[in-house]
Design a protein around this motif. Structure first.
Motif, PDB file in Angstrom:
ATOM      1  N   GLY A 191       0.807  -1.204   0.000  1.00 23.83           N
ATOM      2  CA  GLY A 191       0.000   0.000   0.000  1.00 23.83           C
ATOM      3  C   GLY A 191       0.845   1.261   0.000  1.00 23.83           C
ATOM      4  O   GLY A 191       0.519   2.248  -0.667  1.00 23.83           O
ATOM      5  N   GLN A 192       1.968   1.233   0.731  1.00 26.70           N
ATOM      6  CA  GLN A 192       2.876   2.377   0.742  1.00 26.70           C
ATOM      7  C   GLN A 192       3.501   2.594  -0.634  1.00 26.70           C
ATOM      8  O   GLN A 192       3.696   3.731  -1.069  1.00 26.70           O
ATOM      9  N   ALA A 193       3.818   1.493  -1.305  1.00 30.73           N
ATOM     10  CA  ALA A 193       4.506   1.598  -2.594  1.00 30.73           C
ATOM     11  C   ALA A 193       3.570   2.014  -3.718  1.00 30.73           C
ATOM     12  O   ALA A 193       3.943   2.802  -4.586  1.00 30.73           O
ATOM     13  N   PHE A 194       2.352   1.468  -3.716  1.00 29.55           N
ATOM     14  CA  PHE A 194       1.474   1.642  -4.867  1.00 29.55           C
ATOM     15  C   PHE A 194       0.255   2.511  -4.595  1.00 29.55           C
ATOM     16  O   PHE A 194      -0.403   2.954  -5.534  1.00 29.55           O
ATOM     17  N   GLY A 195      -0.090   2.734  -3.318  1.00 29.12           N
ATOM     18  CA  GLY A 195      -1.340   3.403  -3.031  1.00 29.12           C
ATOM     19  C   GLY A 195      -2.477   2.410  -3.131  1.00 29.12           C
ATOM     20  O   GLY A 195      -2.437   1.341  -2.527  1.00 29.12           O
ATOM     21  N   ASP A 196      -3.478   2.734  -3.909  1.00 26.85           N
ATOM     22  CA  ASP A 196      -4.622   1.840  -4.061  1.00 26.85           C
ATOM     23  C   ASP A 196      -4.227   0.574  -4.819  1.00 26.85           C
ATOM     24  O   ASP A 196      -3.408   0.611  -5.731  1.00 26.85           O
ATOM     25  N   ILE A 197      -4.827  -0.562  -4.424  1.00 25.50           N
ATOM     26  CA  ILE A 197      -4.566  -1.834  -5.076  1.00 25.50           C
ATOM     27  C   ILE A 197      -5.890  -2.482  -5.447  1.00 25.50           C
ATOM     28  O   ILE A 197      -6.807  -2.574  -4.623  1.00 25.50           O
ATOM     29  N   ASP A 198      -5.997  -2.931  -6.672  1.00 22.72           N
ATOM     30  CA  ASP A 198      -7.171  -3.660  -7.135  1.00 22.72           C
ATOM     31  C   ASP A 198      -7.076  -5.092  -6.617  1.00 22.72           C
ATOM     32  O   ASP A 198      -6.182  -5.849  -7.018  1.00 22.72           O
ATOM     33  N   THR A 199      -7.978  -5.472  -5.719  1.00 23.45           N
ATOM     34  CA  THR A 199      -7.946  -6.803  -5.117  1.00 23.45           C
ATOM     35  C   THR A 199      -9.004  -7.726  -5.713  1.00 23.45           C
ATOM     36  O   THR A 199      -9.238  -8.814  -5.190  1.00 23.45           O
ATOM     37  N   SER A 200      -9.633  -7.315  -6.807  1.00 22.00           N
ATOM     38  CA  SER A 200     -10.745  -8.103  -7.337  1.00 22.00           C
ATOM     39  C   SER A 200     -10.319  -9.500  -7.775  1.00 22.00           C
ATOM     40  O   SER A 200     -11.118 -10.439  -7.717  1.00 22.00           O
ATOM     41  N   ALA A 201      -9.077  -9.650  -8.208  1.00 21.45           N
ATOM     42  CA  ALA A 201      -8.620 -10.966  -8.685  1.00 21.45           C
ATOM     43  C   ALA A 201      -8.556 -11.993  -7.567  1.00 21.45           C
ATOM     44  O   ALA A 201      -8.587 -13.195  -7.824  1.00 21.45           O
ATOM     45  N   VAL A 202      -8.449 -11.541  -6.312  1.00 20.75           N
ATOM     46  CA  VAL A 202      -8.378 -12.478  -5.190  1.00 20.75           C
ATOM     47  C   VAL A 202      -9.637 -12.421  -4.338  1.00 20.75           C
ATOM     48  O   VAL A 202      -9.664 -12.913  -3.219  1.00 20.75           O
ATOM     49  N   ALA A 203     -10.698 -11.827  -4.893  1.00 22.01           N
ATOM     50  CA  ALA A 203     -11.919 -11.638  -4.110  1.00 22.01           C
ATOM     51  C   ALA A 203     -12.533 -12.961  -3.668  1.00 22.01           C
ATOM     52  O   ALA A 203     -13.197 -13.030  -2.631  1.00 22.01           O
ATOM     53  N   ASP A 204     -12.341 -14.015  -4.432  1.00 22.61           N
ATOM     54  CA  ASP A 204     -12.921 -15.310  -4.081  1.00 22.61           C
ATOM     55  C   ASP A 204     -12.092 -16.081  -3.062  1.00 22.61           C
ATOM     56  O   ASP A 204     -12.525 -17.138  -2.592  1.00 22.61           O
TER      57      ASP A 204
END
Length: 378
Positions: free
Chosen positions: A237-250
């Motif tokens: 989170g520090q490196a990238f800011g927002d992260i799309d986590t939809s790929a691991v939502a399941d």
């Protein structure tokens, strides 16, 4: 276009609109060879900035210009990834007199490698790829992380010119991968692979398993793994800011605390990084999969997880993570991320997490190891 006789500072983002331009993420390329051939490649790919010193060239892309100028002025570098022990590295640099309290992960990693050379890479626990150009030596140190979440590819251009690049889309099928964990030093005439030392707590396995881990039950093991996953997510989170986590939502175990540990999206714009679930579990048919082709002139010191004395399932998974995952499914995931302008991240492949999971008895490992893997890219 006098790219090879002077440094060109960050170009405008508009230059990245060229059809062949590398987009968004902090990708870089290192080139050497005939001036005309290098210039042709640079003209075609439109970097945001170019630093050329006596036959070796470092080019970089990125919305915020991906090169960091070292404090002493001797080196400049690019870092395409995340520093998982940023707090430790920052504290060490502050002790050396640097005002590193608010430095980015890129600045921390590049300053460390510039100061310590190849052994500086061993001070990092990280994912990604980096390049540090030393002006006086006219040489670039390039490195790829142990797990292979980051990418480095190598190819020949026309008339013997060579390219190493952190974007797997460049120059298509002629590119072969640099092995995970490899370090190379490139100058105008030769590429060498220096020996280097990786600190024990930055490796993907524990040389000695503490009694505390040997005596853990399943609940304690899950708690300890969750703590390390939290640390990794905070670093990402520090490196990238927002992260799309939809790929691991399941994958409930991976994401049940992600909303708490990662900062909420601050704008309607797409997150600058995407979390891939690839990497922890064996795949059906992996034994028959083709081992990924890697650059033949670079030494491959892996696998970085021990194979001797492990049970057959652990051995199979570790070989898959070294032989197939980095330049198969992870490369494919990185290409897909780059095509949308996003960086790729894999918080669950933190070497510290792999080390702990490998030290735990299989019967008490948390369901992090149950992440289903996609079909192997052969």
């Amino acid at each position: 276009m006098r790219l090879l006789v002077a440094e060109r500072r960050c170009a405008t983002v508009g230059a990245m609109s060229a059809p062949d331009a590398i987009v968004a993420a902090n990708c870089f390329a290192v080139l050497r060879g005939a001036v005309a051939n290098v210039r042709t490649w640079l003209d075609r790919h439109q970097p945001a900035g170019v630093i050329a010193v006596r036959g070796v060239t470092l080019a970089h892309w990125g919305a915020h210009c991906g090169a960091h100028e070292c404090a002493d002025g001797r080196s400049v570098g690019c870092f395409d990834g995340v520093l998982l022990n940023a707090d430790v590295i920052r504290a060490g640099l502050v002790e050396r007199g640097h005002s590193a309290h608010h430095w980015t992960h890129a600045a921390l990693a590049i300053e460390t490698v510039a100061a310590h050379g190849p052994n500086g890479v061993g001070l990092l626990r990280w994912h990604g790829a980096l390049a540090v150009l030393h002006r006086a030596q006219a040489a670039v140190l390039v490195a790829r992380d142990l797990v292979g979440v980051g990418w480095l590819g190598w190819t020949e251009l026309d008339d013997g010119a060579e390219l190493v690049c952190s974007d797997p889309r460049r120059d298509g099928p002629t590119v072969t991968a640099v092995p995970p964990g490899a370090i190379a030093v490139v100058d105008a005439s030769v590429t060498t692979q220096p020996k280097f030392t990786i600190l024990p707590h930055n490796q993907a396995f524990l040389r000695q398993i503490p009694d505390q881990i040997r005596s853990m039950d399943a609940q304690q093991a899950a708690s300890h793994v969750a703590e390390l996953l939290q640390h990794s997510l905070v670093a990402h989170g520090q490196a990238f800011g927002d992260i799309d986590t939809s790929a691991v939502a399941d994958h409930r175990w991976l994401t049940q605390y992600a909303g708490e540990w990662l900062s909420a999206a601050r704008s309607p714009a797409p997150p600058p990084a995407v979390w891939t679930p690839v990497g922890l579990h064996d795949t059906t048919g992996a034994q028959d999969a083709k081992i990924c082709k890697r650059q033949p002139n670079l030494r491959d010191d892996g696998p970085w997880e021990p194979l001797v004395g492990t049970c057959p399932s652990d051995r199979r998974e570790r070989l898959w993570r070294h032989q197939i995952m980095p330049d198969g499914v992870l490369r494919q995931a990185r290409v897909q991320a780059l095509q949308t302008g996003a960086a790729l991240c894999a918080p669950h492949l933190d070497p510290a997490l792999l080390a702990l999971l490998g030290a735990l008895e299989p019967s008490i490992r948390p369901p992090l190891l149950g992440v289903p893997a996609p079909a192997v890219d052969s």
